[in-house]
Motif scaffolding. Sequence first.
Motif, PDB file in Angstrom:
ATOM      1  N   LEU A   1     -36.173  98.179 -26.189  1.00  0.00           N
ATOM      2  CA  LEU A   1     -34.726  99.040 -26.648  1.00  0.00           C
ATOM      3  C   LEU A   1     -35.337  99.682 -27.836  1.00  0.00           C
ATOM      4  O   LEU A   1     -34.159 100.510 -28.483  1.00  0.00           O
ATOM      5  CB  LEU A   1     -33.823  98.259 -27.129  1.00  0.00           C
TER       6      LEU A   1
ATOM      7  N   ASN B   1     -42.793 103.383 -22.505  1.00  0.00           N
ATOM      8  CA  ASN B   1     -41.924 103.949 -23.390  1.00  0.00           C
ATOM      9  C   ASN B   1     -42.664 104.805 -24.417  1.00  0.00           C
ATOM     10  O   ASN B   1     -43.847 104.318 -23.839  1.00  0.00           O
ATOM     11  CB  ASN B   1     -41.639 102.514 -24.622  1.00  0.00           C
TER      12      ASN B   1
ATOM     13  N   ARG C   1     -38.560 100.051 -18.021  1.00  0.00           N
ATOM     14  CA  ARG C   1     -37.710  99.892 -19.519  1.00  0.00           C
ATOM     15  C   ARG C   1     -35.951 100.469 -19.784  1.00  0.00           C
ATOM     16  O   ARG C   1     -35.496 101.185 -20.171  1.00  0.00           O
ATOM     17  CB  ARG C   1     -38.194 101.571 -19.798  1.00  0.00           C
ATOM     18  N   ASP C   2     -35.995 100.711 -17.883  1.00  0.00           N
ATOM     19  CA  ASP C   2     -33.689 100.402 -18.109  1.00  0.00           C
ATOM     20  C   ASP C   2     -34.139  99.713 -16.526  1.00  0.00           C
ATOM     21  O   ASP C   2     -34.281  99.837 -15.664  1.00  0.00           O
ATOM     22  CB  ASP C   2     -33.847 101.438 -17.603  1.00  0.00           C
TER      23      ASP C   2
ATOM     24  N   ARG D   1     -30.541  98.793 -15.575  1.00  0.00           N
ATOM     25  CA  ARG D   1     -30.026  99.259 -14.818  1.00  0.00           C
ATOM     26  C   ARG D   1     -30.176 100.355 -13.533  1.00  0.00           C
ATOM     27  O   ARG D   1     -29.726 100.505 -12.269  1.00  0.00           O
ATOM     28  CB  ARG D   1     -29.180 100.226 -15.551  1.00  0.00           C
TER      29      ARG D   1
ATOM     30  N   GLN E   1     -31.825  93.537 -20.910  1.00  0.00           N
ATOM     31  CA  GLN E   1     -31.512  94.948 -22.457  1.00  0.00           C
ATOM     32  C   GLN E   1     -30.044  95.309 -22.279  1.00  0.00           C
ATOM     33  O   GLN E   1     -29.694  95.437 -23.002  1.00  0.00           O
ATOM     34  CB  GLN E   1     -32.438  95.739 -21.583  1.00  0.00           C
TER      35      GLN E   1
END
Length: 572
Positions: A42, A112, A320-321, A323, A552
């Motif tokens: 992050l 990233n 990287r995410d 969700r 995260q």
Amino acid sequence: MNDSERTIAYFSMEIGLDPRFPTYSGGLGVLAGDSLRAAADLRIPMVGVTLVHRKGYFHQRLDERGGQTETPAEWSPEDFLEEVTARVSVEIEGRAVYLRAWLYDVHGAPGNTVEQTVPVYLLDSRLPENDPRDQELTDVLYGGDQRYRLSQEVILGLGGIALLRELGYDNIRVHHLNEGHSGLLVLSLLERRMQASGDTWPSEEDIQAVRNRCVFTVHTPVPAGHDTFPAELTEQVLGAERMNLLRRTPGFIDGNFDLTAFVMSFARSANGVSMRHGQVSSGMFPGFHVGAITNGVHVGTWLSEPFARLFDRYIPPWRRDTRYFRYAMGIPLDEIRGTHRESKEMLVAEVKARSAVELNPEVLTIGFARRATGYKRGDLLFTDLERLRRMIRSAGPLQVVYAGKAHPMDEAGKQIIQDVFTAAGELGDAMKVVYLEDYDMVLGRYLVAGVDLWLNNPQKPLEASGTSGMKAAMNGVPSLSVLDGWWIEGHIEGVTGWAIGDEHPAQEGDEIRSLYDKLEHAIMPMYYRRPNEYATVMRYCIAINGDFFSAQRMMGQYLRNVYYATAEGFTP
């Protein structure tokens, strides 16, 4: 990012940085490592501080009856890490103890736009200018007596903050104390503030200035997990002047220095590691507000390679995410089942390599891997062996994989391991049980991905959070667990797994009956007769719990609700 831009310092007595380095004992250290990996993902402006632990926690060896012996888990930072040139010293028992540090860079997730690292400094007293006994102070994690423990805490708290200053970290606005072991850094901040203000005794302004810069995470609802030291020992180690200051703080209680109470009184924010744990901790520390940020685990570290490949195909931004795990609902069930089969075959091969025991990949396989101590009740499954035999005859075969170390001084924990071995011998061919020795991050990764069901049955309300079940969930492995810690938040009956009993206090006998009933009447019939239904539960585990219980998400909450909330000089 240069050092002057890093504004958050993370202190932890143990950090699971790399499987090659035995700088952790269990959940606390592994969680710390996951926190720093997520911070790097992050791009959080953070730096970490810990001890080098040259002799680690310990290597565990188990004999044929489950008797545990321990040997040092020695390693050489010289072989892996970069030594920094800075030197600092702390005073222990009136002696100057000189410290160096080793640097380990935690790298963010690939993909990233700009790669971020979180530097971690491992403090080391193994220097020739130190007294031989002081050279050993950074050797053993949770080893030795109270004097050794307090000396280590001087090094972590006072030595760690001195090192950051020496290295040029001049812009630290938040000091995150991961458990109370680093609490003496508060003393350093207070002394520095008093020196700057010219006060001979801390004023309310001095105390508030320190408080604005400290946040605290408490990890255990077990009183024995909180360090207290007799006044005489505290004065011997820290000196009369510092002891005089400590005596006037809320941390000095009934003739003892209570490190957790001391930190609580100087932290602007304190949180537990699950919603239930925050409530329990508020009861343990009356007069203090303890909030909650539920733990999460680092997906890139704990996801099996087969599932990583599957997610790369269906939800490629997951690294990287996290969700994006919600979109796992679109992955076909046959692919979930096939991918889990790959992970299970990897576990079967690893078990055979470590123990010569050959598991059957067609059999429902239960995993239990926790620190072996009384309240975690590692032997609960074997309370009624005849009931287990009847269950197997009626519902289908079972096999169980165990792992977990008992602290060298925990005789009750060692007995639990032996009880598992005894039960395994009595069950014989009726149910295959294997207990793998020397549980570590490498073995943990095989277990959480390769079993079919994760079992967790601690005494309520003593489970602060628990993270192994989270790691299992992101690999599509449902839990059978008591409703405590994280599972209160992650449990949806028959959807993400199954509960042992309910949220209310219960007699152990009721929990045992619930455990057996859920296995015999819900889980085993679904696994053997309705495999697509079981695969649907696996998919829900990933989409619901894999999404939320990630490091995260956890570090994002720390960032918004703790680090940036009220600290001077921060802007959201």
